[in-house]
Design an enzyme around this catalytic site. Structure first.
Site, PDB file in Angstrom:
ATOM      1  CB  VAL A 196      -0.943   0.016   1.230  1.00 25.78           C
ATOM      2  CG1 VAL A 196      -1.834   1.249   1.191  1.00 25.78           C
ATOM      3  CG2 VAL A 196      -1.793  -1.247   1.269  1.00 25.78           C
TER       4      VAL A 196
ATOM      5  CE  LYS B 135      -1.131   0.347  -4.514  1.00 27.59           C
ATOM      6  NZ  LYS B 135      -0.688   1.306  -5.552  1.00 27.59           N
TER       7      LYS B 135
HETATM    8  N1  HSE Z   1       1.124   0.280 -10.166  1.00 28.69           N
HETATM    9  C1  HSE Z   1       1.177   0.685  -8.822  1.00 28.69           C
HETATM   10  C2  HSE Z   1       1.045   2.177  -8.751  1.00 28.69           C
HETATM   11  C3  HSE Z   1       2.483   0.229  -8.253  1.00 28.69           C
HETATM   12  O1  HSE Z   1       1.206   2.817  -9.787  1.00 28.69           O
HETATM   13  O2  HSE Z   1       0.782   2.736  -7.694  1.00 28.69           O
HETATM   14  C4  HSE Z   1       2.603   0.397  -6.777  1.00 28.69           C
HETATM   15  O3  HSE Z   1       1.590  -0.265  -6.100  1.00 28.69           O
END
Ligand code: HSE
Length: 333
Positions: free
Chosen positions: A128, A201
């Site tokens: 997260v 998240k």
């Molecule tokens: N793809 C995710 C982002 C990576 O851009 O936040 C990190 O969790």
């Protein structure tokens, strides 16, 4: 403390570099952390990290059978494999540290239960907001509080895209390609763009903040595909920015959760969280509002969170993965 690492992509390679570069500091802060085994898809690939003296294990499920204390998972995009790695680690007496939000959002409660029974640590700070220690802040720093809301920019890729489109006038596809090139995007960038990564998240944040079972089906989710350069110009003219915002608010016994693009006035700190940065506001009844900001994606930032979890384990700190026993998490309905 002896550890093994699954995955040597952007995050895995950065983790190896941090462990080597800051070995002395880490030892002073807990105990020596020795990476003894790694596993990744392609042994011949040239990687930007020094693997000398580290055993190569072809099958990541065999990592749990090495003479180690902790298995780290940095494999992205293959949830069934990461679940097997987690189960083999915890089933074989190894602590488990992961960067996979999809894994924790879907299976975190079962894994936490297994970890508790085996008296092992399950840790996922890196899942997260990358390098922003938001779970630690909620679980430990704000442990005295009843949390009323968590609101933030939880996805670096979409924030980078929106910022790049706003500042440089590029179109969506150009900004996405650049985010991908910089190693921010998920293996399947639809997870970023459609808000699914942010929802994963948010579900984990809600679990730690409010004690509810993570459940992305409970989160009304909308991504940024339909946002145009004109929308961003229009928002600027109205004195704000468009941001992809995840919100979880306590309403009575329920937690209302959503991820959606939203107009954020310039007076609010979240409006100034640009590029790949993430930002999170947490409101507690005792502390008042807390605001955290930092790099939410990229190898080094994510490695920072992984290694912090390792240092906690090295120090002998143990905590419930979601801040409370897994069996006490309640379904949010
Ligand atoms: N793809 C995710 C982002 C990576 O851009 O936040 C990190 O969790």
């Amino acid at each position: 403390m002896r550890i093994a690492l699954a995955g040597l992509g952007t995050v895995g390679a950065a983790t190896v570099r941090v462990l080597r570069a800051n070995a002395g500091l880490l030892k002073a802060r807990g105990q020596e952390i020795k990476l003894v085994a790694v596993s990744a898809r392609d042994k011949r690939k040239d990687r930007d990290c020094d693997l000398s003296g580290i055993k190569w294990v072809d099958d990541p499920l065999d990592l749990a059978y090495q003479d180690i204390d902790v298995v780290i998972d940095t494999i992205s995009g293959a949830r069934s494999l990461t679940l097997e790695i987690a189960e083999s680690a915890l089933g074989n007496g190894k602590h488990f540290v992961t960067a996979s939000k999809a894994l924790i959002a879907a299976h975190g409660v079962d894994l936490a239960r297994t970890a508790e029974k085996a008296e092992l640590q399950l840790s996922f700070e890196a899942a997260v907001c990358g390098g922003v220690p938001v779970l630690k802040t909620l679980r430990e720093g704000m442990a005295a509080n009843r949390i009323s809301s968590v609101r933030g920019i939880l996805n670096g890729t979409t924030n980078y895209i929106l910022t790049h489109m706003h500042e440089d006038g590029v179109d969506f596809e150009t900004a996405l390609a650049e985010a991908h090139r910089r190693g921010y995007a998920e293996a399947d960038p639809a997870f970023d763009i459609d808000g699914i990564d942010a929802a994963h998240k948010l579900s984990i944040l809600s679990a730690v903040a409010f004690g509810v079972v993570p459940d992305i089906s409970d989160i009304s989710t909308e991504g940024i595909r339909s946002i145009t350069r004109e929308d961003l110009r229009d928002a600027a003219a109205r004195g704000g920015r468009i941001k992809l915002i995840g919100t979880a608010i306590r309403k009575g016994t329920r937690v209302i959760q959503r991820v959606q693009p939203a107009f954020v006035p310039l007076e609010e700190p979240l409006s100034r969280v640009g590029g790949v940065l993430n930002g999170v506001e947490i409101s507690g009844d005792v502390s008042g509002a807390i605001f955290l900001q930092g790099l939410g994606a990229g190898g080094d930032a994510t490695a920072s969170a992984i290694v912090a979890d390792l240092v906690d384990i090295a120090r002998g700190h143990r905590s419930f993965a979601f801040g409370v026993p897994a069996d006490s998490l309640i379904t949010n309905n």
